[in-house]
Design a protein around this motif. Sequence first.
Motif, short mmCIF file in Angstrom:
data_model
loop_
_atom_site.label_atom_id
_atom_site.label_comp_id
_atom_site.label_asym_id
_atom_site.label_seq_id
_atom_site.Cartn_x
_atom_site.Cartn_y
_atom_site.Cartn_z
N PHE A 104 5.74 39.79 -30.21
CA PHE A 104 4.52 39.23 -29.93
C PHE A 104 3.37 39.80 -30.37
N PRO A 105 3.40 41.30 -30.25
CA PRO A 105 2.26 42.02 -31.09
C PRO A 105 2.40 41.92 -32.45
N ALA A 106 3.57 42.15 -33.27
CA ALA A 106 3.66 41.59 -34.66
C ALA A 106 3.24 40.42 -34.91
N LEU A 107 3.35 39.15 -34.09
CA LEU A 107 2.99 38.01 -34.47
C LEU A 107 1.33 37.91 -34.44
N ALA A 108 0.84 38.82 -33.54
CA ALA A 108 -0.62 38.82 -33.51
C ALA A 108 -1.18 39.37 -34.68
N ILE A 109 -0.63 40.36 -34.95
CA ILE A 109 -0.97 41.16 -36.52
C ILE A 109 -0.97 39.83 -37.56
N CYS A 110 0.09 39.16 -37.67
CA CYS A 110 0.25 38.46 -38.87
C CYS A 110 -0.71 37.19 -38.66
N PHE A 111 -1.05 36.87 -37.35
CA PHE A 111 -2.22 35.78 -37.01
C PHE A 111 -3.48 36.16 -37.54
N MET A 112 -3.76 37.58 -37.20
CA MET A 112 -5.14 37.85 -37.70
C MET A 112 -5.20 38.13 -39.11
N ILE A 113 -3.93 38.52 -40.04
CA ILE A 113 -4.09 38.79 -41.43
C ILE A 113 -4.42 37.18 -42.02
N LEU A 114 -3.30 36.31 -41.33
CA LEU A 114 -3.51 34.86 -41.97
C LEU A 114 -4.84 34.26 -41.66
N ALA A 115 -5.59 34.46 -40.56
CA ALA A 115 -6.89 34.13 -40.28
C ALA A 115 -7.81 34.40 -41.26
N PHE A 116 -7.90 35.81 -41.47
CA PHE A 116 -8.91 36.35 -42.57
C PHE A 116 -8.64 36.03 -43.91
N ASN A 117 -7.36 35.85 -44.15
CA ASN A 117 -7.02 35.25 -45.60
C ASN A 117 -7.19 33.79 -45.87
N LEU A 118 -7.13 33.17 -44.71
CA LEU A 118 -7.89 31.77 -44.91
C LEU A 118 -9.31 31.68 -44.89
N LEU A 119 -9.90 32.38 -44.16
CA LEU A 119 -11.39 32.40 -44.17
C LEU A 119 -11.75 32.95 -45.63
N GLY A 120 -11.23 33.91 -45.94
CA GLY A 120 -11.72 34.61 -47.40
C GLY A 120 -11.44 33.61 -48.38
N ASP A 121 -10.53 32.63 -48.50
CA ASP A 121 -10.42 31.53 -49.42
C ASP A 121 -11.53 30.84 -49.31
N GLY A 122 -12.34 30.32 -48.18
CA GLY A 122 -12.97 29.49 -48.14
C GLY A 122 -14.59 30.02 -48.61
N VAL A 123 -14.58 31.59 -48.39
CA VAL A 123 -15.80 32.34 -48.82
C VAL A 123 -15.84 32.22 -50.05
N LYS A 124 -14.35 32.45 -50.81
CA LYS A 124 -14.35 32.48 -52.46
C LYS A 124 -14.91 30.95 -52.85
N SER A 125 -14.33 30.09 -52.57
CA SER A 125 -14.80 28.81 -52.75
C SER A 125 -16.35 28.23 -52.63
N MET A 126 -16.91 28.90 -51.53
CA MET A 126 -18.19 28.76 -51.13
C MET A 126 -19.20 29.35 -52.22
#
Length: 286
Positions: A258-280
């Motif tokens: 579960f801690p490992a999944l939490a790390i993956c969740f944060m990485i995925l969240a910021f990567n998806l957000l970063g993709d939106g910033v790139k588009s913006m």
Amino acid sequence: MEIFLDSIKNSIYKFSRNKVSIIGFFMVAMVIIVAIFAPLLAPYPKAAGAFIDFSNASKPPSRAHFFGTDVVGRDILSRVMFAFRGALIMGLGVIAAIVPFGVLVGLFAGYYYGTWIDTVVMRITDIFVTLPALLLALAVASFGRPSLFNSMMAVAFAWWPFYARLTYSMASSVRNETFVKAAQTIGAHKAHIIFKEILPNCLAPIFTKMALEIGWVILVGATLSFVGLGEQPPTAALGTMVSDGAQYLPAQWWISLFPALAICFMILAFNLLGDGVKSMLSTEVL
């Protein structure tokens, strides 16, 4: 003022068109909210510190403990919630520290392109870039007392050259644009040219890189914690939690999973957000 408002509306529109990025935005917002209000949201707040409850030690996931408990009876879900704090401080703190320095180095080297300043600064930068960032961070962190602050400084020491290189590439190109030549012709001060003419034209890729790399900085910080060079027990840290549970695999899988999944969740969240910033920040005409 109207032009500024239209620019903001256009940027928001571009971001909203990327549905995946909207998901990333809400994921990041959720992490931030959980980190801030962890004492109120965590089912067992005492588990975040030096708490022992051997009667509930090594319990698998259940209704009472959704993520199970560790070998001393601490609720893993509660510890993950509190660990989000350190992970966010790592990611945002390192980016906040390295971007101004790296951008400043890249700007001056790019403005003085072709001179000895460019040669010296960028050769030093190239030396850092050739070294694996993770190994360099591990080496630097090993010289100090293990702590969140020292691990942040170690990651910052290894990460700044990437922003210097990116800014240098942009600045050395922009310096040849007509508006820069015009500013030089009318006798504008060098600081004005660098910060008012060149820097604004370098910001879009810099902001995009910042948004995309926060997750990876968090991963490097978790790696330092995993090997004992980050936050120290009893403070809840995702990397430390993964490391502590590794020795009990596969029987007590939930301690590390579960801690490992939490790390993956944060990485995925910021990567998806970063993709939106790139588009913006893209200049594509919609």
